[in-house]
Design an enzyme around this catalytic site. Structure first.
Site, mmCIF file in Angstrom:
data_model
loop_
_atom_site.group_PDB
_atom_site.id
_atom_site.type_symbol
_atom_site.label_atom_id
_atom_site.label_comp_id
_atom_site.label_asym_id
_atom_site.label_seq_id
_atom_site.Cartn_x
_atom_site.Cartn_y
_atom_site.Cartn_z
ATOM 1 C CG ASP A 6 0.509 2.538 -6.028
ATOM 2 O OD1 ASP A 6 1.207 3.110 -6.993
ATOM 3 O OD2 ASP A 6 -0.109 1.518 -7.075
ATOM 4 C CE LYS A 68 3.238 8.523 -8.797
ATOM 5 N NZ LYS A 68 3.288 7.280 -8.330
ATOM 6 C CD GLU A 145 5.493 4.154 -8.154
ATOM 7 O OE1 GLU A 145 5.454 3.671 -9.030
ATOM 8 O OE2 GLU A 145 4.428 4.604 -7.835
ATOM 9 C CG ASP A 168 4.574 0.749 -13.741
ATOM 10 O OD1 ASP A 168 3.721 0.759 -13.683
ATOM 11 O OD2 ASP A 168 4.953 1.395 -12.465
#
Ligand code: AMP
Length: 561
Positions: A6, A68, A145, A168
């Protein structure tokens, strides 16, 4: 061994599939979470994770975080006087995870299944894959994800069709995904989110409340003071989950200032953020054509879902308790590890069909008749188009272009250009067809593409049934091996720190930071212990290093405030 990774905005994790199921691999410091933070100093020394983050307050210009967010863009970060792309910074995180996994498992790790946000487009996915390759990892499969989260919860094992909402809330991003399990296929139905909403915003609310109570303005604080304030606000935010009030204090202009913040005040101050959370939930439901009550299960992932105000809000919204059996920080990595085991076809796991989207177009070269009797060759005919949900299988019927043609050649290409020559050549096959006038004979060309980047090309002559097959592995390889090698060589000046000394470096950095923050007696005491530890390091005596480090750590523990 294939591991699951991850690669998060705030933290990254690596996991593997053990005999007892998926497990997180602790890093060199014994922690499950490695902050996705990289620092490079003037000498080219690279620091990753907690050590890099610890350098933030001392050398803010040498540290990059949250890269990211810029994955797949042209943005460059300058660290220690050198420029880096987001994928290069990510590769340093991946490399650290790979090393940790190898040390823990005692075997080489050559491949990884990496999770990416469901909304990551072609460019961002390719950049993620390149990051893996730069770290020496083969990346044939990426998993979105939310799918990884559903897999970690074993939701793919359900016997009846089910709808899940994966909520999330990470450090800086918020994603809502609706997944549907339908006839053993797990598919992402809708995604929505806010790229600028996350746990950090809740920290900011806490910091602002504190400043307000002390009648201070954020802009009057130095950069270092701001870093320290946010650190304290972060602690207070996590503490308030179980308390009705928290005390927060922080060193401002050499003076300790304090404030008490109640859970009620904090909740009220967060109201706007909670409203922002509602929007993407509504959007994803409407995109999927569903109502709140159609959702069978709600899964929480991302560190910020630990906030009790967020949980309470969700319980009120969905009128049901979300599934929180797994640690929200670890769920995605665990799912990626299950997916890695599925890829390895491990007996313990049943392969379910996970879907993804193809991030490029696959097709073949054809001749087209653009006007009566006028032909143009070298044109590209798409067979599986970009953004198609994969696994996918599509067939295109092609006809002979010349009289008495004896063979049909199928060139397999990848790319978006209308012209074959501009696209990437992956391979070809040839098949014999009966002679005849042009356009009489035809072949069916079938491309089947799966989430492991495996492309199967089948060509079948319609009249004779003659069939030929070709399998192309890693069809999405963007950077050639030479390109990767070249960039790796270019990055070779970087001095990756040996993992054994990480703890020493971290303790020293922490001590330096605290020394800067401390005053008077405390400062003198820190100085004594730091000097003793440094002397032991210079001498290189293992026992003495361990002893002085433990003593210094004890002094640091006295108050990490
Ligand atoms: P992630 O990007 O998923 O690692 O999430 C990081 C975010 O989760 C940060 O903003 C943290 O402050 C937040 N977080 C982690 N633990 C807690 C906790 N116990 N309570 C509230 N927020 C937390």
């Amino acid at each position: 061994m294939i591991v699951g990774i991850d690669l998060g905005t705030t933290n990254s994790l690596v996991a593997y599939f053990s005999e007892e199921g998926p497990k997180i691999i602790p890093n060199r410091l014994g922690k499950n979470l490695t902050p996705s933070v990289v620092s490079v100093d003037e000498e080219g020394n690279v620091y990753v994770g907690e050590t890099a983050r610890e350098r933030m307050s001392l050398y803010p210009d040498s540290v990059a975080m949250a890269f990211k967010r810029s994955m797949g863009t042209e943005r460059e970060y300058t660290l220690g006087g050198r420029k880096f792309k987001p994928e290069e910074l990510s590769s340093m995180v991946l490399r650290a995870l790979k090393e940790d996994a190898e040390a823990y498992l005692g075997e080489e790790v050559t491949e990884a299944v990496i999770s990416v946000p469901a909304y990551f487009d072609d460019k961002r996915r390719k950049a993620t894959k390149r990051a893996g390759e730069l770290a020496g990892l083969k990346v044939e499969r990426m998993i979105s994800e939310p799918t990884a989260a559903a897999v970690a919860y074993g939701l793919y094992d359900k016997t009846k069709d089910t709808r899940f909402l994966v909520f999330d809330l990470g450090g800086g991003t918020f994603d809502v995904s609706i997944l549907e399990l339908y006839h053993n296929i797990l598919e992402v139905r809708a995604v929505a989110g806010n790229n600028y909403l996350g746990g950090e915003d809740f920290t900011e609310v806490m910091a602002k409340l504190f400043l307000q109570k002390n009648k201070l303005q954020l802009q009057n604080l130095s950069e270092k003071e701001q870093v320290r304030l946010y650190k304290q606000a972060e602690k207070a935010k996590c503490a308030i989950n179980d308390e009705s009030k928290v005390n927060m204090s922080f060193l401002y202009e050499e003076k300790m200032i304090e404030a008490e913040i109640t859970a009620k005040e904090y909740e009220e101050a967060c109201e706007e953020l909670l409203l922002k959370i509602r929007e993407p939930v509504k959007k994803s439901l409407s995109d999927a054509g569903l109502k709140l009550s159609d959702i069978d299960e709600v899964i929480l992932i991302g560190g910020a879902t630990r906030l009790s105000i967020v949980r309470d809000f969700l319980i009120r919204l969905f009128r049901k308790f979300p599934d929180t059996r797994l640690n929200p920080d670890e769920t995605v990595a665990l799912g990626a590890a299950v997916s890695a085991a599925m890829k390895e076809r491990r007996e313990e796991v049943k392969e379910v069909i996970l879907t993804d989207v193809c991030s490029f177009t696959l097709g073949t070269e054809v001749v087209i008749e653009y006007d009566e009797g006028k032909f143009e060759d070298g044109r590209f005919c798409p067979i599986i188009e970009r953004n198609t949900v994969i696994p996918a299988s599509h067939t295109e019927r092609l006809y002979t272009a010349r009289d008495n043609q004896e063979k049909v050649r199928v060139r397999v290409l990848q790319g978006e250009s209308r012209f074959a020559r501009n696209n990437l050549y992956l391979g070809e096959l040839e098949i014999e067809v009966p002679k005849g006038p042009k356009g009489q004979e035809s072949v069916d060309v079938t491309y089947t593409y799966d989430i492991n980047s495996l492309l199967e090309v089948e060509v079948k002559v319609v009249s004779t049934g003659l069939t030929q097959k070709l399998i192309i592995k890693g069809a999405d390889n963007q950077m050639t091996e030479e390109e990767i090698k070249k960039r790796m060589e270019e990055l070779a000046y970087l001095k990756i720190q040996p993992r054994d000394y990480e703890e020493n470096r971290l303790v020293l950095l922490r001590a330096e930071r605290m020394y800067e923050e401390a005053l008077g007696e405390r400062r003198k005491k820190l100085d004594r212990y730091i000097t003793a530890f440094e002397a032991a390091l210079k001498k290189g005596d293992h026992d003495e290093i361990m002893n002085t480090r433990r003593e210094l750590n004890d002094v640091l523990e006295e108050d990490d405030d």
